[in-house]
Every structure is written in structure tokens, then in C-alpha cells.
Write a protein that holds these residues in place. Structure first.
Motif, PDB file in Angstrom:
ATOM      1  N   MET A   1       0.849  -1.187   0.000  1.00 35.64           N
ATOM      2  CA  MET A   1       0.000   0.000   0.000  1.00 35.64           C
ATOM      3  C   MET A   1       0.891   1.245   0.000  1.00 35.64           C
ATOM      4  SD  MET A   1      -2.911   1.058   2.713  1.00 35.64           S
ATOM      5  CE  MET A   1      -4.465   0.684   2.011  1.00 35.64           C
ATOM      6  N   GLU A   2       0.562   2.185  -0.859  1.00 35.19           N
ATOM      7  CA  GLU A   2       1.314   3.425  -0.959  1.00 35.19           C
ATOM      8  C   GLU A   2       0.420   4.592  -0.575  1.00 35.19           C
ATOM      9  OE1 GLU A   2       3.412   4.172  -4.547  1.00 35.19           O
ATOM     10  OE2 GLU A   2       3.638   2.049  -4.949  1.00 35.19           O
ATOM     11  N   ALA A   3       0.928   5.449   0.282  1.00 28.40           N
ATOM     12  CA  ALA A   3       0.244   6.706   0.596  1.00 28.40           C
ATOM     13  C   ALA A   3      -1.244   6.525   0.866  1.00 28.40           C
ATOM     14  CB  ALA A   3       0.487   7.710  -0.529  1.00 28.40           C
ATOM     15  N   GLY A   4      -1.616   5.451   1.546  1.00 29.84           N
ATOM     16  CA  GLY A   4      -3.012   5.258   1.904  1.00 29.84           C
ATOM     17  C   GLY A   4      -3.876   4.621   0.843  1.00 29.84           C
ATOM     18  N   TRP A   5      -3.289   4.090  -0.222  1.00 24.64           N
ATOM     19  CA  TRP A   5      -4.078   3.443  -1.264  1.00 24.64           C
ATOM     20  C   TRP A   5      -3.319   2.237  -1.805  1.00 24.64           C
ATOM     21  CZ3 TRP A   5      -1.529   3.239  -5.873  1.00 24.64           C
ATOM     22  CH2 TRP A   5      -0.551   4.213  -6.119  1.00 24.64           C
ATOM     23  N   SER A   6      -4.052   1.391  -2.487  1.00 21.88           N
ATOM     24  CA  SER A   6      -3.450   0.228  -3.148  1.00 21.88           C
ATOM     25  C   SER A   6      -4.236  -0.033  -4.430  1.00 21.88           C
ATOM     26  CB  SER A   6      -3.495  -1.002  -2.239  1.00 21.88           C
ATOM     27  OG  SER A   6      -4.832  -1.343  -1.933  1.00 21.88           O
ATOM     28  N   ILE A   7      -3.672  -0.871  -5.298  1.00 22.02           N
ATOM     29  CA  ILE A   7      -4.404  -1.288  -6.494  1.00 22.02           C
ATOM     30  C   ILE A   7      -4.505  -2.802  -6.500  1.00 22.02           C
ATOM     31  CG2 ILE A   7      -3.718   0.743  -7.827  1.00 22.02           C
ATOM     32  CD1 ILE A   7      -1.848  -1.151  -9.426  1.00 22.02           C
ATOM     33  N   ARG A   8      -5.513  -3.304  -7.188  1.00 19.26           N
ATOM     34  CA  ARG A   8      -5.697  -4.748  -7.341  1.00 19.26           C
ATOM     35  C   ARG A   8      -6.574  -5.003  -8.547  1.00 19.26           C
ATOM     36  NH1 ARG A   8     -10.820  -5.928  -5.969  1.00 19.26           N
ATOM     37  NH2 ARG A   8     -11.834  -4.712  -4.359  1.00 19.26           N
ATOM     38  N   LYS A   9      -6.514  -6.236  -9.041  1.00 20.83           N
ATOM     39  CA  LYS A   9      -7.384  -6.629 -10.147  1.00 20.83           C
ATOM     40  C   LYS A   9      -8.809  -6.744  -9.617  1.00 20.83           C
ATOM     41  CE  LYS A   9      -7.656  -9.166 -14.329  1.00 20.83           C
ATOM     42  NZ  LYS A   9      -7.286 -10.286 -15.145  1.00 20.83           N
ATOM     43  N   ALA A  10      -9.739  -6.267 -10.401  1.00 22.45           N
ATOM     44  CA  ALA A  10     -11.148  -6.292 -10.011  1.00 22.45           C
ATOM     45  C   ALA A  10     -11.808  -7.582 -10.473  1.00 22.45           C
ATOM     46  CB  ALA A  10     -11.875  -5.094 -10.610  1.00 22.45           C
ATOM     47  N   GLY A  11     -12.849  -7.947  -9.789  1.00 16.99           N
ATOM     48  CA  GLY A  11     -13.672  -9.090 -10.165  1.00 16.99           C
ATOM     49  C   GLY A  11     -15.136  -8.698 -10.141  1.00 16.99           C
ATOM     50  N   VAL A  12     -16.002  -9.656 -10.398  1.00 13.02           N
ATOM     51  CA  VAL A  12     -17.436  -9.351 -10.426  1.00 13.02           C
ATOM     52  C   VAL A  12     -17.934  -8.886  -9.055  1.00 13.02           C
ATOM     53  CG1 VAL A  12     -18.045 -10.750 -12.431  1.00 13.02           C
ATOM     54  CG2 VAL A  12     -18.035 -11.772 -10.154  1.00 13.02           C
ATOM     55  N   GLU A  13     -17.204  -9.219  -7.999  1.00 15.10           N
ATOM     56  CA  GLU A  13     -17.598  -8.730  -6.669  1.00 15.10           C
ATOM     57  C   GLU A  13     -17.461  -7.204  -6.563  1.00 15.10           C
ATOM     58  OE1 GLU A  13     -13.224  -9.729  -6.489  1.00 15.10           O
ATOM     59  OE2 GLU A  13     -15.006 -10.706  -7.316  1.00 15.10           O
ATOM     60  N   ASP A  14     -16.758  -6.603  -7.509  1.00 17.06           N
ATOM     61  CA  ASP A  14     -16.568  -5.149  -7.540  1.00 17.06           C
ATOM     62  C   ASP A  14     -17.554  -4.451  -8.474  1.00 17.06           C
ATOM     63  OD1 ASP A  14     -14.203  -5.059  -5.830  1.00 17.06           O
ATOM     64  OD2 ASP A  14     -13.203  -6.099  -7.477  1.00 17.06           O
ATOM     65  N   VAL A  19     -19.340   0.117 -11.724  1.00 17.55           N
ATOM     66  CA  VAL A  19     -20.436   0.859 -12.362  1.00 17.55           C
ATOM     67  C   VAL A  19     -20.472   2.291 -11.830  1.00 17.55           C
ATOM     68  CG1 VAL A  19     -22.953   1.018 -12.606  1.00 17.55           C
ATOM     69  CG2 VAL A  19     -21.808  -1.194 -12.887  1.00 17.55           C
ATOM     70  N   ARG A  20     -20.345   2.460 -10.527  1.00 19.45           N
ATOM     71  CA  ARG A  20     -20.370   3.805  -9.931  1.00 19.45           C
ATOM     72  C   ARG A  20     -19.259   4.677 -10.506  1.00 19.45           C
ATOM     73  NH1 ARG A  20     -17.309   5.736  -6.061  1.00 19.45           N
ATOM     74  NH2 ARG A  20     -16.642   3.692  -5.294  1.00 19.45           N
ATOM     75  N   LEU A  21     -18.047   4.138 -10.587  1.00 16.01           N
ATOM     76  CA  LEU A  21     -16.924   4.918 -11.108  1.00 16.01           C
ATOM     77  C   LEU A  21     -17.067   5.179 -12.603  1.00 16.01           C
ATOM     78  CD1 LEU A  21     -14.088   3.224  -9.053  1.00 16.01           C
ATOM     79  CD2 LEU A  21     -14.859   5.602  -8.827  1.00 16.01           C
ATOM     80  N   VAL A  64      -7.936   1.296  -4.377  1.00 11.97           N
ATOM     81  CA  VAL A  64      -8.699   1.149  -3.151  1.00 11.97           C
ATOM     82  C   VAL A  64      -8.082   2.059  -2.092  1.00 11.97           C
ATOM     83  CG1 VAL A  64      -9.492  -0.479  -1.379  1.00 11.97           C
ATOM     84  CG2 VAL A  64      -9.179  -1.264  -3.740  1.00 11.97           C
ATOM     85  N   ALA A  65      -8.918   2.826  -1.425  1.00 13.68           N
ATOM     86  CA  ALA A  65      -8.479   3.686  -0.332  1.00 13.68           C
ATOM     87  C   ALA A  65      -9.604   3.773   0.690  1.00 13.68           C
ATOM     88  CB  ALA A  65      -8.117   5.075  -0.850  1.00 13.68           C
ATOM     89  N   GLU A  66      -9.236   3.799   1.939  1.00 12.37           N
ATOM     90  CA  GLU A  66     -10.229   3.913   3.007  1.00 12.37           C
ATOM     91  C   GLU A  66     -11.330   2.866   2.875  1.00 12.37           C
ATOM     92  OE1 GLU A  66     -11.414   8.047   2.874  1.00 12.37           O
ATOM     93  OE2 GLU A  66      -9.423   8.709   3.555  1.00 12.37           O
ATOM     94  N   GLY A  67     -10.949   1.681   2.389  1.00 12.42           N
ATOM     95  CA  GLY A  67     -11.880   0.564   2.313  1.00 12.42           C
ATOM     96  C   GLY A  67     -12.879   0.608   1.172  1.00 12.42           C
ATOM     97  N   ARG A  68     -12.656   1.483   0.190  1.00  7.20           N
ATOM     98  CA  ARG A  68     -13.599   1.539  -0.938  1.00  7.20           C
ATOM     99  C   ARG A  68     -12.864   1.838  -2.230  1.00  7.20           C
ATOM    100  NH1 ARG A  68     -15.607   6.261  -2.714  1.00  7.20           N
ATOM    101  NH2 ARG A  68     -14.689   8.126  -1.893  1.00  7.20           N
ATOM    102  N   LEU A  69     -13.543   1.575  -3.356  1.00  5.07           N
ATOM    103  CA  LEU A  69     -12.958   1.833  -4.664  1.00  5.07           C
ATOM    104  C   LEU A  69     -12.984   3.329  -4.940  1.00  5.07           C
ATOM    105  CD1 LEU A  69     -14.524  -1.009  -6.860  1.00  5.07           C
ATOM    106  CD2 LEU A  69     -12.578  -1.089  -5.303  1.00  5.07           C
ATOM    107  N   VAL A  70     -11.801   3.882  -5.299  1.00  2.39           N
ATOM    108  CA  VAL A  70     -11.701   5.313  -5.590  1.00  2.39           C
ATOM    109  C   VAL A  70     -11.189   5.571  -7.005  1.00  2.39           C
ATOM    110  CG1 VAL A  70     -11.404   5.921  -3.161  1.00  2.39           C
ATOM    111  CG2 VAL A  70      -9.373   5.541  -4.603  1.00  2.39           C
ATOM    112  N   ALA A  71     -10.796   4.513  -7.697  1.00  4.41           N
ATOM    113  CA  ALA A  71     -10.283   4.658  -9.063  1.00  4.41           C
ATOM    114  C   ALA A  71     -10.480   3.346  -9.799  1.00  4.41           C
ATOM    115  CB  ALA A  71      -8.804   5.041  -9.047  1.00  4.41           C
ATOM    116  N   CYS A  72     -10.536   3.434 -11.126  1.00  6.75           N
ATOM    117  CA  CYS A  72     -10.698   2.226 -11.932  1.00  6.75           C
ATOM    118  C   CYS A  72      -9.981   2.378 -13.263  1.00  6.75           C
ATOM    119  CB  CYS A  72     -12.174   1.922 -12.173  1.00  6.75           C
ATOM    120  SG  CYS A  72     -13.061   3.186 -13.091  1.00  6.75           S
TER     121      CYS A  72
END
Length: 159
Positions: A1-14, A19-21, A64-72
Motif C-alpha cells: 500500500m502506498e500513501a493510503g491506497w493500493s491497487i488490485r485486479k477487479a472481479g465481479v464482486e466489484d 459501475v459507480r466509477l 482502493v483507499a479507506e476501504g472503498r474503490l476510488v479509481a478504476c
């Protein structure tokens, strides 16, 4: 995790976050608060992600930051005949690059983009294509993307 965020591959659970982003991206690029036919578009978008992600025809990574998706980000590979400048018949279209305004300028979009490039190389993609917003253009140009004035676009009219 860098500076309070991380990235990961998304799945259908996301699905909800993707859709929101995506809708935040579409509203921003069109300068509207509500999209024309938004309800039908949301249903079609959910169906697309639900089918194409598990089938491997669309790949997404999220910030992902603060437990939610913030970028895609997204990658749609496709095949076409080889060209003189690339014998690889697999190409990919980058799309759905979006970071919530309060998370911009922290390197999330660059990290997502570089992950798309890494994955594309792993797949054997010979060319990456994208449409850039004015805000996104500096990132893409900084890694070597160049404008291509040779193609036209024609959305087929609905019947």
C-alpha cells in the motif's frame, strides 16, 4: 500500500464500484449530472461487466483507499489481422480510466495504467489504443502514446 491506497485486479464482486466509477467518468466527460437513458445504460453496463470480466474479455483494476474503490481502469483485448508495424494480432483498448477528484495527483492512475501495460505485455498485446481526456493525456503521452489521426469513428444509428 502506498500513501493510503493500493491497487488490485477487479472481479465481479466489484461490480457496484465499477459501475459507480464508470458513471462518474461518463458524467464528468459529458458535463452532465444525469446521463440520457441512465437506467437502461446502468443495466447494460452491469450486464457487460458481469459477463465480460469472468470470460476474460474485459480486465479491470481498481484503486482502493479507506476501504472503498476510488479509481478504476479497464482493458478490452481484441484480435485482428497483423499489421506491417506489429505482427501481433492481439491488440487492446484501454478505457474506463477514472479517479475520484479527491484522490487525484497521488499516483493512483499511473499505477493502474502501468499495471494495464504490464498485463498487456503478459498477454502478448502488440498495440494499445485509447481515447484520452484532456486531464488524462499528459499521463499517456509521458509513457509514449502519440496521437493517431488516421481513423474515423461512426457510431451506428440504432434501429
Amino acid at each position: 500500500m502506498e500513501a493510503g491506497w493500493s491497487i488490485r485486479k477487479a472481479g465481479v464482486e466489484d461490480l457496484d464500484g465499477l459501475v459507480r466509477l464508470r458513471f462518474a467518468l461518463l458524467r464528468t466527460t459529458r458535463g452532465v449530472e444525469k446521463l440520457q437513458g441512465e437506467e437502461a445504460l446502468e443495466e447494460a453496463t452491469r450486464r457487460y461487466f458481469a459477463q465480460e470480466i469472468p470470460a476474460g474479455r474485459f480486465h479491470a483494476w481498481v484503486g482502493v483507499a479507506e476501504g472503498r474503490l476510488v479509481a478504476c481502469s479497464g482493458l478490452a483485448p481484441f484480435s485482428r489481422p497483423p499489421m506491417p508495424d506489429t505482427l501481433a494480432s492481439l491488440e487492446a483498448y484501454i478505457l474506463n480510466m477514472y479517479t475520484e477528484p479527491q484522490w487525484r495527483g497521488r499516483g493512483i492512475a499511473r499505477a493502474l495504467f502501468l499495471e494495464l501495460v504490464r498485463f498487456s505485455r503478459e498477454l502478448g498485446v502488440g498495440r494499445l489504443l485509447l481515447h484520452a481526456t484532456p486531464d488524462g493525456r499528459p499521463l499517456y503521452e509521458s509513457v509514449g502514446f502519440a496521437p493517431n489521426p488516421t481513423y474515423l469513428e461512426w457510431p451506428l444509428p440504432r434501429k
